[in-house]
Design an enzyme around this catalytic site. Sequence first.
Site, mmCIF file in Angstrom:
data_model
loop_
_atom_site.group_PDB
_atom_site.id
_atom_site.type_symbol
_atom_site.label_atom_id
_atom_site.label_comp_id
_atom_site.label_asym_id
_atom_site.label_seq_id
_atom_site.Cartn_x
_atom_site.Cartn_y
_atom_site.Cartn_z
ATOM 1 C CD GLU A 40 -2.385 -1.282 2.267
ATOM 2 O OE1 GLU A 40 -2.910 -0.360 2.790
ATOM 3 O OE2 GLU A 40 -3.716 -2.027 2.228
ATOM 4 C CD GLU A 70 -4.590 -7.905 2.140
ATOM 5 O OE1 GLU A 70 -5.346 -7.089 2.607
ATOM 6 O OE2 GLU A 70 -3.029 -7.840 2.312
HETATM 7 O O1 G3I Z 1 -4.057 -9.041 18.653
HETATM 8 C C1 G3I Z 1 -4.920 -8.212 19.281
HETATM 9 C C2 G3I Z 1 -4.928 -8.407 20.829
HETATM 10 O O2 G3I Z 1 -4.009 -8.704 21.723
HETATM 11 C C3 G3I Z 1 -6.221 -7.450 21.160
HETATM 12 O O3 G3I Z 1 -6.577 -7.895 22.625
HETATM 13 C C4 G3I Z 1 -7.364 -6.925 20.002
HETATM 14 C C5 G3I Z 1 -7.982 -5.694 20.944
HETATM 15 O O4 G3I Z 1 -7.868 -5.345 19.840
HETATM 16 O O5 G3I Z 1 -6.137 -6.178 19.295
HETATM 17 C C6 G3I Z 1 -5.564 -7.607 18.450
HETATM 18 O O6 G3I Z 1 -5.087 -7.182 17.527
HETATM 19 C C7 G3I Z 1 -5.954 -6.566 16.235
HETATM 20 C C8 G3I Z 1 -5.183 -7.392 15.339
HETATM 21 O O7 G3I Z 1 -5.693 -7.122 13.916
HETATM 22 C C9 G3I Z 1 -5.873 -9.059 15.065
HETATM 23 O O8 G3I Z 1 -7.465 -8.629 15.775
HETATM 24 C C10 G3I Z 1 -5.395 -5.651 15.960
HETATM 25 O O9 G3I Z 1 -6.104 -4.872 16.993
HETATM 26 C C11 G3I Z 1 -6.339 -4.892 14.673
HETATM 27 O O10 G3I Z 1 -6.219 -3.444 14.196
HETATM 28 C C12 G3I Z 1 -5.722 -6.167 13.680
HETATM 29 O O11 G3I Z 1 -6.245 -6.174 12.308
HETATM 30 C C13 G3I Z 1 -5.788 -6.040 10.755
HETATM 31 C C14 G3I Z 1 -5.821 -4.811 9.936
HETATM 32 O O12 G3I Z 1 -4.889 -6.008 8.831
HETATM 33 C C15 G3I Z 1 -4.293 -4.658 10.721
HETATM 34 O O13 G3I Z 1 -3.094 -5.498 10.902
HETATM 35 C C16 G3I Z 1 -7.132 -7.385 10.541
HETATM 36 O O14 G3I Z 1 -7.034 -8.264 11.014
HETATM 37 C C17 G3I Z 1 -6.518 -7.636 9.272
HETATM 38 O O15 G3I Z 1 -7.573 -8.279 8.559
HETATM 39 C C18 G3I Z 1 -6.302 -6.328 8.677
HETATM 40 O O16 G3I Z 1 -5.682 -6.754 7.491
HETATM 41 C C19 G3I Z 1 -5.191 -5.794 5.950
HETATM 42 C C20 G3I Z 1 -4.024 -6.346 5.436
HETATM 43 O O17 G3I Z 1 -2.880 -6.949 5.970
HETATM 44 C C21 G3I Z 1 -3.619 -5.246 4.642
HETATM 45 N N1 G3I Z 1 -4.916 -5.237 3.832
HETATM 46 C C22 G3I Z 1 -6.034 -4.475 4.158
HETATM 47 C C23 G3I Z 1 -6.711 -6.319 4.941
HETATM 48 C C24 G3I Z 1 -7.773 -5.267 5.944
HETATM 49 O O18 G3I Z 1 -7.240 -4.396 6.353
#
Ligand code: G3I
Length: 371
Positions: free
Chosen positions: A180, A285
């Site tokens: 990105e 994705e």
């Molecule tokens: O692991 C922590 C956990 O310990 C905590 O209790 C919880 C509370 O909010 O958060 C957890 O982390 C979260 C993680 O996902 C695991 O569930 C993060 O807050 C959350 O921001 C994270 O979101 C991910 C996001 O990317 C940001 O990294 C999504 O699962 C994931 O599907 C999403 O994937 C992205 C791709 O990497 C790039 N393209 C877009 C796609 C969708 O946004």
Amino acid sequence: MIYTMKKPTLLQTIAFLFLLSCVSCGAKDDLIEEPPYEEPNEQPDELPEEQPQTTTTFKDAPYLIGCAVVPSLLQNNRMYAEVVQEEMSSITPENALKMGALSKGHGSYFWDDADYLVEYAADHQMRVHGHTLIWHTDIPGWVTRYSGTREEWIALMQEYIHEVVGRYQGRIASWDVVNEAFNDDGTYRKTIWYENIGEEYIRLAFEFAHEADPAAILFYNDYGMEYSAAKREAICTLVKDLRAEGVPVHGIGLQMHIDMYRSASDLKASIQAAADCGVWVHVSEMDVACNPEKKTDFTFTDKIAQQQKASYQAMSEALLSIPADQCFGITFWGVCDVHSWLTSAPDAPLPFDSNFEKKPAYDGLTGTFGK
Ligand code: G3I
């Protein structure tokens, strides 16, 4: 001398059957195994019709099909693990390989989740696609607070990429090296990497990844190529320019977080544009949102299911329309609907429903195999 056996008369047959019924009351060992007459060759006029068995799975695809996975679900949810093992040929750690998950301080790493997934894939003969090395978000606090010179930022990035890619050398087949980097209008996104290193951070990231694992297939990954001509142009220009300079960029990942209204021609045009760069093409994705309007009373009707099926079918057809040696595969962003990242409104974006049952979307894909 050739002996031929004559067909017995009706009387002989009755006598034989009578004899046989007598013998069968006695010792089984004495039974005559073969009937002393020829079996009729004729088949009955009508055989019960054989039911067609649809045994095609994602593993039969002419390209690799995979999904984003979460370690805790693989460990604790039997049905989730079953779908992954039975259907997927490739996995992408959804979050476990992001900088925010791995880097806990300068030189300090948390490897457990990523190690688990890499081992899991090896045990189940699956490819691992690494997501993602350099991104504008999910960056640990110590990096966002880092104040260094340009050279120090380059050194930080180099150290991180060498550490991560080097650890999984030969076990992670491919990487989203930069994720990105562009805005939808085709301008560079002003990420922390861009601000501290300049646009050259992209070239350097690819070079560092290649140094750490010369055999790894290295991708530029982004969303929006299917709806923004400007972004598509910017990405293709970047990839072609870098390759012309000898930078090891081997593929383009199109995230394809689409909705069911996206036209087949948009999908085809963006996949074709990526293929025209002469690189691997990864639908990296994929999911198909069915409630982009974010209605609170959304219901997944048969009609919607068919429209979603058409989107999955169109994506596979678009990928199959480029040369086979450029098809890296399709990766879904999750396994089943309930675990999708799309949680801001009710939706059903994946080929398996929340009970891990196949949806029409599944047949939309498998129906394109072998065509
Ligand atoms: O692991 C922590 C956990 O310990 C905590 O209790 C919880 C509370 O909010 O958060 C957890 O982390 C979260 C993680 O996902 C695991 O569930 C993060 O807050 C959350 O921001 C994270 O979101 C991910 C996001 O990317 C940001 O990294 C999504 O699962 C994931 O599907 C999403 O994937 C992205 C791709 O990497 C790039 N393209 C877009 C796609 C969708 O946004």
